[in-house]
Scaffold this motif. Structure first.
Motif, PDB file in Angstrom:
ATOM      1  N   GLU A   6       6.024  16.505   7.296  1.00 32.43           N
ATOM      2  CA  GLU A   6       4.562  16.649   7.213  1.00 32.43           C
ATOM      3  C   GLU A   6       4.020  15.699   6.151  1.00 32.43           C
ATOM      4  N   THR A   7       4.698  15.692   5.007  1.00 33.05           N
ATOM      5  CA  THR A   7       4.268  14.799   3.932  1.00 33.05           C
ATOM      6  C   THR A   7       4.283  13.363   4.423  1.00 33.05           C
ATOM      7  N   GLU A   8       5.307  13.049   5.210  1.00 34.74           N
ATOM      8  CA  GLU A   8       5.431  11.709   5.772  1.00 34.74           C
ATOM      9  C   GLU A   8       4.146  11.290   6.491  1.00 34.74           C
ATOM     10  N   SER A   9       3.634  12.171   7.312  1.00 36.85           N
ATOM     11  CA  SER A   9       2.429  11.782   8.057  1.00 36.85           C
ATOM     12  C   SER A   9       1.234  11.699   7.113  1.00 36.85           C
ATOM     13  N   ALA A  55       0.839  -1.202   0.000  1.00 32.89           N
ATOM     14  CA  ALA A  55       0.000   0.000   0.000  1.00 32.89           C
ATOM     15  C   ALA A  55       0.873   1.251   0.000  1.00 32.89           C
ATOM     16  N   ARG A  56       1.929   1.209   0.786  1.00 33.08           N
ATOM     17  CA  ARG A  56       2.820   2.356   0.895  1.00 33.08           C
ATOM     18  C   ARG A  56       3.494   2.663  -0.442  1.00 33.08           C
ATOM     19  N   SER A  57       3.918   1.596  -1.124  1.00 35.07           N
ATOM     20  CA  SER A  57       4.598   1.853  -2.400  1.00 35.07           C
ATOM     21  C   SER A  57       3.611   2.390  -3.447  1.00 35.07           C
ATOM     22  N   MET A  58       2.333   2.029  -3.305  1.00 32.88           N
ATOM     23  CA  MET A  58       1.330   2.609  -4.210  1.00 32.88           C
ATOM     24  C   MET A  58       1.302   4.123  -4.046  1.00 32.88           C
ATOM     25  N   VAL A  59       1.447   4.559  -2.789  1.00 36.95           N
ATOM     26  CA  VAL A  59       1.397   5.995  -2.502  1.00 36.95           C
ATOM     27  C   VAL A  59       2.705   6.683  -2.900  1.00 36.95           C
ATOM     28  N   THR A  60       3.822   6.100  -2.483  1.00 34.40           N
ATOM     29  CA  THR A  60       5.078   6.849  -2.559  1.00 34.40           C
ATOM     30  C   THR A  60       5.861   6.640  -3.849  1.00 34.40           C
ATOM     31  N   ILE A  61       5.779   5.455  -4.414  1.00 32.76           N
ATOM     32  CA  ILE A  61       6.635   5.169  -5.576  1.00 32.76           C
ATOM     33  C   ILE A  61       5.864   5.186  -6.889  1.00 32.76           C
ATOM     34  N   TYR A  62       4.642   4.612  -6.863  1.00 29.56           N
ATOM     35  CA  TYR A  62       3.951   4.430  -8.135  1.00 29.56           C
ATOM     36  C   TYR A  62       2.947   5.543  -8.459  1.00 29.56           C
ATOM     37  N   GLY A  63       2.841   6.528  -7.594  1.00 33.19           N
ATOM     38  CA  GLY A  63       1.962   7.665  -7.875  1.00 33.19           C
ATOM     39  C   GLY A  63       0.525   7.274  -8.161  1.00 33.19           C
ATOM     40  N   MET A  64      -0.053   6.431  -7.292  1.00 36.05           N
ATOM     41  CA  MET A  64      -1.383   5.913  -7.580  1.00 36.05           C
ATOM     42  C   MET A  64      -2.463   6.555  -6.717  1.00 36.05           C
TER      43      MET A  64
END
Ligand code: ADP
Ligand code: MG
Ligand code: ZN
Length: 619
Positions: A560-563, A523-532
């Motif tokens: 902030e972005t982290e949270s 789920a995290r990689s969907m947000v951070t790496i794959y721009g989904m």
């Protein structure tokens, strides 16, 4: 240093030297013994010089027993009871008086016909007295120091010596046929082989071949094997050394070793120098805290040597690494390792080919379908596949069969993935039930969603690697891209295990920890790496630092972005969890039915499972 150089030069040569050396020692020992024996003889029979007039008077007194004439002396012994009894005496010889003396001896009946053994020639005595001891000491010295050398080899005292193992093989015996499933990599190496066969052809036209090629890829994909195959195909010597072999405790040692290696290689050209795990020395020089003088010097020497040597002679440098991103830029610039050969994980066909290569070495039943094995091992590298074949062969032996059958192979695949079956782990009926529902939960969610891989097998036989049971899904075809929908459905499947526990027992167990970890990172990689996600659009928030080693992603965003990332991740997981629970609640009957079947059979295969799901089973 010189002696040592020779030693590390070439195994065959070294052996030969050693043998010769041993012979010298044996000779020396034997000759010494002989010399001592001869000496002994002479010492025991003391030789004494007597003046000629005294000799004459002894002849006249009839004290002489026997006389022997030599070229320059007269040797004689006296009778018993005289002053010089049992001693060998000699006196000078006067040519003119010889006939008179002989007449005298004749008259007294003293024998003188026995010839005197020839005295040792001056040359021989020179050899025995001077040359031989010299060689003996040399041999003894080499012998002793050689031993000492070996003893101290691994200690601190050995600095100044090249203890790094440079393996020189005149022929590796590996060919491109032994490396399967790396067609692109092989293609780019064929040129190098051709160059090593015939460097002149290239030199005449003025074409410069790359001095070095860097083999890059995940561990176990066959980089080392490929390098050996290049040497084997070209039939040239192969110098191999591991990057860590250069780095020593003393500054300057590594550099000396690099120099050594290149000197040796140039003598043996055409040949291949192979530096395995080059990241050990080739790490980027900047950015390191404190720095590392030794490594930097070694690297500098390597750069200098690569620039300095004449590639038209036919020396090619191959290096392998699974962390190309840490390598110093200077290593990668044109004229050094300018050619990069990617040795990636094999695809389906590649895996089948690799299995075939390794299956040649074992007795395998004709009925075995290696394609099926290849299908069941997505993501496996060559080393894994070699291991699978071997595990299967071991299992065949264990079951006293003479051939490997399909079952051995599929069991071997599971052993590699999940560890050995642990039949003696006894779960309580309650726990077993929980595990069965958990696994069926995964399987059922997978079966009822559209963007998922088919279920291959469900089992609740515990494995040594911690799993109490598992569900195996296999892609129906090789995939190189994954869509957003597929990723989301994958997360649903991962969370399906816990969801089933909740639906059936209305409780939670610790059995889902691994699922949770995997689901979260997906789920995290969907947000951070794959721009989904809508929120972050196509913003890159993390980058993967070493893609060949499954390294941790490196965050590049503000706190902030982290949270906010955490919030987005959480919402994906919540959605997926809800979806899984919904599916299982709707199909609660099916869930119970399959779980009961699994409890009874312990293992259900994919097709059987799908029959029940589709209601095609007989009961
Ligand atoms: P690395 O890429 O880590 O250097 P190796 O070359 O050492 O991997 O491979 C380890 C072993 O795995 C090899 O000795 C060989 O048995 C097997 N192997 C790896 N890749 C292949 C391949 N493409 N074809 C056949 N065997 C392979
Ligand atoms: Mg290797
Ligand atoms: Zn699970």
């Amino acid at each position: 240093m010189a002696i040592n150089n020779k030693k590390s030069d070439n195994n065959k040569n070294t052996n030969f030297d050693d043998k010769k050396f041993k012979y010298i020692i044996y000779y020396a020992i034997i000759v010494t013994l002989v010399v001592f024996l001869i000496n002994d003889y002479f010492v025991n029979t003391e030789v004494k010089h007597i003046k000629y007039p005294q000799f004459i008077s002894m002849v006249e007194k009839n004290e002489i027993k026997e006389v022997q004439f030599g070229t320059d002396r007269i040797v004689f012994t006296t009778k018993e009871g005289t002053e010089f009894e049992k001693k060998t005496l000699y006196t000078g010889k006067f040519q003119d008086s010889e006939t008179k003396l002989k007449e005298d001896l004749d008259k007294r009946g003293i024998p003188y016909d026995k010839p005197l053994p020839k005295p040792i020639s001056p040359l021989k005595s020179f050899i025995i007295n001077w040359i031989l001891p010299f060689f003996m000491f040399m041999a003894l010295g080499r012998f002793l120091f050689g031993r000492l050398d070996k003893k101290m080899g691994s200690g601190v005292m050995s600095f100044g010596k090249n203890t790094a193992k440079i393996y020189a093989e005149s022929e590796t015996g590996v060919t491109f046929l032994d490396v399967a499933g790396q067609e692109e990599a092989k293609e780019s190496l064929v040129e190098i082989v051709d160059f090593l066969h015939n460097p002149k052809k290239y030199a005449e036209i003025g074409a410069k071949l790359p001095k070095g090629a860097l083999l890059v890829g995940p561990p176990g994909t066959g980089k080392t094997l490929l390098a050996k195959a290049v040497a084997g195909e070209a039939k040239v010597p192969f110098f191999s050394i591991s990057g860590s072999g250069f780095v020593e405790m003393f500054v300057g040692m590594g550099a000396a070793r690099v120099r050594d290696l290149f000197n040796q290689a140039q003598e043996k050209a055409p040949c291949i120098i192979f530096i395995d795990e080059i990241d050990a020395i080739g790490k980027s020089r900047d950015g390191a805290i404190g720095g590392n003088d030794e490594r930097e010097q070694t690297l500098n020497q390597l750069l200098a040597e690569m620039d300095g040597f004449d590639s038209s002679k036919g020396v090619v440098i191959l290096a392998a690494t699974n962390r190309p991103e840490v390598l110093d830029k200077a290593l990668l610039r044109p004229g050094r390792f300018d050619r990069r050969v990617i040795v990636d994980r094999p695809d389906l066909k590649g895996r089948e080919d690799i299995l075939k290569v390794h299956a040649k070495g074992v007795k395998i039943s004709d009925t075995v379908d290696l394609n099926a094995v290849a299908k069941s091992t997505p993501g496996a590298v060559g080393a894994d596949l070699a291991n699978i074949i071997n595990e299967a062969a071991l299992r065949a032996v264990k079951n006293s069969r003479t051939e490997v059958i399909q079952e051995d192979l599929s069991e071997a695949v599971e052993v590699i993935i999940a560890g050995k079956e642990k039949k003696d782990r006894i779960l309580s009926p309650k726990e077993k039930r929980a595990v069965a529902f958990h696994e069926v939960g995964h399987a059922l969610v997978a079966a009822l969603l559209h963007n998922t891989d088919p279920v291959h097998k469900i089992t609740i036989v515990p494995r040594t690697m911690g799993a109490l049971g598992y569900t195996m899904q296999l892609p129906s075809e090789e995939k190189y891209l994954i869509t957003k929908e597929e990723m989301f459905d994958q997360i649903c499947v991962m969370l399906g295990g816990r969801a089933a526990e909740e639906v059936e027992f209305n409780s939670m167990s610790t059995g889902a920890s691994n699922d949770i970890e995997k689901a979260t990172s997906t789920a995290r990689s969907m947000v951070t790496i794959y721009g989904m996600t809508e929120r972050f659009d196509m913003m890159g928030l993390e980058s993967v630092s070493n893609r060949y080693l499954d390294g941790r992603p490196v965050r590049n965003c503000s706190a902030e972005t982290e949270s906010a990332i955490d919030e987005e991740t959480l919402s994906i997981i919540k959605d997926a969890h809800k979806k899984a629970i919904d599916i299982l609640t709707e199909n609660r009957e099916l869930l119970t039915k399959i779980a009961e079947t699994l409890l009874e059979k312990e293992t259900i295969m994919g097709d059987e499972f799908m029959k029940i799901v589709k209601g095609e089973d007989n009961d």
